[in-house]
Scaffold this motif. Structure first.
Motif, mmCIF file in Angstrom:
data_model
loop_
_atom_site.group_PDB
_atom_site.id
_atom_site.type_symbol
_atom_site.label_atom_id
_atom_site.label_comp_id
_atom_site.label_asym_id
_atom_site.label_seq_id
_atom_site.Cartn_x
_atom_site.Cartn_y
_atom_site.Cartn_z
ATOM 1 N N CYS A 24 0.605 -1.341 0.021
ATOM 2 C CA CYS A 24 0.040 0.062 0.162
ATOM 3 C C CYS A 24 1.022 1.388 -0.068
ATOM 4 O O CYS A 24 1.407 1.497 0.804
ATOM 5 N N GLY A 25 0.918 2.013 -1.131
ATOM 6 C CA GLY A 25 1.912 3.002 -1.120
ATOM 7 C C GLY A 25 3.186 2.370 -1.126
ATOM 8 O O GLY A 25 3.643 1.588 -2.062
ATOM 9 N N ASN A 26 3.998 3.055 -0.161
ATOM 10 C CA ASN A 26 5.259 2.704 -0.193
ATOM 11 C C ASN A 26 5.688 1.772 0.687
ATOM 12 O O ASN A 26 6.699 1.354 1.166
ATOM 13 N N ASN A 27 4.549 1.033 1.634
ATOM 14 C CA ASN A 27 4.663 0.138 2.486
ATOM 15 C C ASN A 27 4.292 -1.088 1.734
ATOM 16 O O ASN A 27 3.679 -1.362 1.077
ATOM 17 N N HIS A 28 4.804 -1.946 2.532
ATOM 18 C CA HIS A 28 4.658 -3.513 2.217
ATOM 19 C C HIS A 28 4.608 -4.532 3.380
ATOM 20 O O HIS A 28 5.405 -4.227 4.469
ATOM 21 N N ILE A 29 3.981 -5.635 3.308
ATOM 22 C CA ILE A 29 4.346 -6.556 4.504
ATOM 23 C C ILE A 29 4.340 -7.959 3.961
ATOM 24 O O ILE A 29 3.727 -8.233 3.009
ATOM 25 N N SER A 30 5.465 -8.635 4.359
ATOM 26 C CA SER A 30 5.630 -10.141 3.724
ATOM 27 C C SER A 30 4.572 -11.034 4.571
ATOM 28 O O SER A 30 3.936 -10.750 5.419
ATOM 29 N N TYR A 31 4.476 -12.224 3.746
ATOM 30 C CA TYR A 31 3.547 -13.291 4.159
ATOM 31 C C TYR A 31 4.119 -13.694 5.652
ATOM 32 O O TYR A 31 3.407 -13.944 6.515
ATOM 33 N N ARG A 32 5.439 -13.733 6.041
ATOM 34 C CA ARG A 32 5.904 -13.975 7.057
ATOM 35 C C ARG A 32 5.664 -13.328 8.263
ATOM 36 O O ARG A 32 5.167 -13.521 9.260
ATOM 37 N N GLU A 33 5.678 -11.837 7.825
ATOM 38 C CA GLU A 33 5.526 -10.767 8.737
ATOM 39 C C GLU A 33 3.865 -10.486 9.076
ATOM 40 O O GLU A 33 3.494 -10.436 10.125
ATOM 41 N N LEU A 34 3.147 -10.776 8.171
ATOM 42 C CA LEU A 34 1.646 -11.069 8.130
ATOM 43 C C LEU A 34 1.176 -12.062 9.060
ATOM 44 O O LEU A 34 0.193 -11.640 9.983
ATOM 45 N N SER A 35 1.689 -13.243 8.912
ATOM 46 C CA SER A 35 1.500 -14.266 9.825
ATOM 47 C C SER A 35 1.801 -14.017 11.148
ATOM 48 O O SER A 35 0.818 -14.387 11.968
ATOM 49 N N ALA A 36 3.039 -13.481 11.466
ATOM 50 C CA ALA A 36 3.433 -13.199 12.970
ATOM 51 C C ALA A 36 2.355 -12.285 13.422
ATOM 52 O O ALA A 36 1.900 -12.156 14.576
ATOM 53 N N LYS A 37 2.238 -11.044 12.781
ATOM 54 C CA LYS A 37 1.605 -10.003 13.320
ATOM 55 C C LYS A 37 0.026 -10.381 13.571
ATOM 56 O O LYS A 37 -0.697 -9.882 14.506
#
Length: 525
Positions: A24-37
């Motif tokens: 989203c815009g200049n931000n991003h989240i990996s699948y590893r980070e998304l699972s953890a968060k």
């Protein structure tokens, strides 16, 4: 085994740990980070007392936090309820009360809206995502770091458990909540991924806000196949030039939006300035796409397959119509054929099947169908058609309220509604709800609301009202009042003041005549 919606992101985290899940815009989240968060958020919610089946609100604009909120809530065994940040505070308070929401996920950028909501008593206990003091408990996003990231809470969640509740306009003047389960949501994700050949290499442009049902493709189907979903930032949706630039920069392969978003890009001559050859699929739905604009767009993107997506929010999607050659500008575009794991009926007023080629109401039976309407069992029962065979086997169909017929090619054609519901800018609006909002004003004695067609924007809402004697209410003042009760997309763009309204022979307001008069005025301008 993948039978819950959050299984998709955990599976993708194992297969594509460092791949962007959402951008989203200049931000991003990996699948590893998304699972953890999402694991951390689920543990936080459980620690706050959230139990299986509870509803948790999401009061966020387009952002990466929406993805964390959606999957974190579901991992806690709860159902997420997306709330429109642009909706009037009174409407949001109604949804909080109606859905018994005690916990809300938000962001400090929404403080002004939250302040308006909290001006009156609500039963919220906690707002997650802000640190500023409020009349209720607040927790910043940073608090997630205090909770386990490795696994989510050990809960027994079933595929038929509630996953989300999405509100839409209601004919009684109050919104109604559509209940979807993990089963219906995941069934939709699988069918759409299969139909549009989605793969881990895809980059899906998610133009819709979270409270709009077509957002579920990006949020559900993308993670199912390990694709990257690009959430279009709020500012880009309002600035066509920057949107076209973003589409090129992100190398989108799949686009899904209401037609208006594409028409605005086309009319401003922005698309031929950008290299958008990466786009393979252009999906559009929510309202009809004018053949003239669609033809022009298809000529610009000859490499893409265009697909007309049809399906009320109650069934997510049920038909499609793929197009590889530009349409005749004088020909209506079909809603097409029924997709897999779905059955339809076309019936008359007595629920008898109509002869092939004749018009009738469309009934849909599908794995993607809702559980029902939140706290409205009578409305749920009224919206369903149940047939039983001689052995007692039950088939349950959803009554769409849409009139359709099969053309000579066996394709479904959409003919209109059998009630007072319309689609404007992709949103469903019950015109009776708009009338109810107008009649709340003490200076209004009668009100009639109807739709008028516009070649670029589709259907627009107009109203005609009679004021009380001596009342000097202006159009601007009345629109401001209505804006306290309705979301922006349901606001009448024009209000006419008259001394009398036309009536039918039975004494009812003749809205058809008002609609015809409105159309004539537009033609003469």
């Amino acid at each position: 085994m993948n039978y819950l919606l959050p299984h998709s992101i955990d599976q993708a985290a194992g297969n594509f740990p460092d791949k962007d899940a959402f951008r989203c815009g200049n931000n991003h989240i990996s699948y590893r980070e998304l699972s953890a968060k999402t694991n951390q958020l689920a543990h936080l919610l459980v620690s706050l007392g959230v139990r299986k089946g509870d509803r948790v609100g999401i009061y966020l604009r387009r952002s990466l936090e929406t993805a964390v909120a959606v999957y974190g809530i579901m991992k806690a065994g709860a159902a997420y309820v997306p709330l429109d940040p642009d909706a009037p505070a009174a409407r949001t308070r109604f949804l909080l009360e109606d859905c018994s929401i005690e916990h809300l996920i938000s962001h400090r950028s929404q403080l002004r809206g939250l302040d308006d909501i909290l001006k009156e008593d609500v039963k919220l206990k906690t707002i997650i995502g802000i640190s500023e003091e409020q009349v209720i408990k607040t927790l910043p996003w940073e608090v997630l770091e205090q909770f386990p990231a490795g696994n989510g809470p050990a809960l027994r969640i079933l595929e038929q458990d509630l996953a989300y509740v999405m509100y839409t306009s209601g004919s009684t003047g109050a919104p109604k909540g559509i209940m979807h389960t993990h089963y219906s949501g995941l069934s939709y994700a699988r069918l759409s991924a299969q139909l549009y050949h989605l793969s881990p290499e895809d980059r899906i442009g998610n133009h819709a806000a979270l409270h709009f049902d077509i957002s579920t493709m990006g949020y559900f189907s993308g993670p199912l196949v390990g694709a990257t979903t690009v959430i279009i930032p709020e500012a880009h949706t309002k600035m066509p030039a920057s949107l076209a630039q973003l589409m090129e920069k992100e190398k989108l392969t799949v686009w899904y939006s209401v037609p208006l978003a594409l028409v605005q890009l086309l009319d401003q001559g922005l698309l031929d300035q950008r290299d958008l050859r990466a786009i393979k699929w252009v999906l559009f739905g929510g309202e009809p796409f004018s053949s003239r604009h669609l033809k022009a767009l298809m000529e610009l993107w000859p490499q893409a397959i265009f697909s007309n997506v049809y399906g009320p929010a109650e069934v997510n999607q049920c038909t499609y119509y793929h197009m590889t050659t530009p349409p005749d500008i004088n020909t209506a575009i079909p809603i097409g054929q029924v997709w897999d794991n779905t059955e339809i009926m076309i019936v008359d007023k007595t629920d008898a099947m109509v002869p092939e080629g004749e018009q009738g109401e469309l009934l849909v039976r599908s794995a993607t169908m809702m559980k029902g309407y939140w706290k409205q069992p009578q409305l749920t029962e009224k919206s369903l058609y149940v047939s039983r065979d001689e052995w007692g086997f039950e088939k349950v169909f959803y009554r769409t309220g849409d009139l359709v017929q099969l053309n000579p090619k066996g394709e479904l054609m959409f003919l209109g509604r059998k009630d007072r519901q319309i689609k404007t800018r992709g949103y469903r609006v019950e015109l009776d709800e708009v009338e109810a909002a107008l009649l709340r004003h003490e200076g209004v004695t009668e009100a009639a609301v109807f739709s008028v067609s516009n070649d670029v924007e589709g259907l627009l809402i107009e109203a005609t009202v009679i004021l009380k004697d001596q009342c000097t209410l202006s159009e601007k003042a009345l629109q401001s009042f209505v804006g306290l009760h309705l979301p922006l997309y349901a606001m009448p763009h024009k209000i006419n003041f008259v001394s009398s309204l036309p009536h039918t022979s039975t004494g009812k307001i003749d809205r058809v005549k008002l609609q015809e008069e409105g159309a004539k005025i537009k033609e003469n301008k």
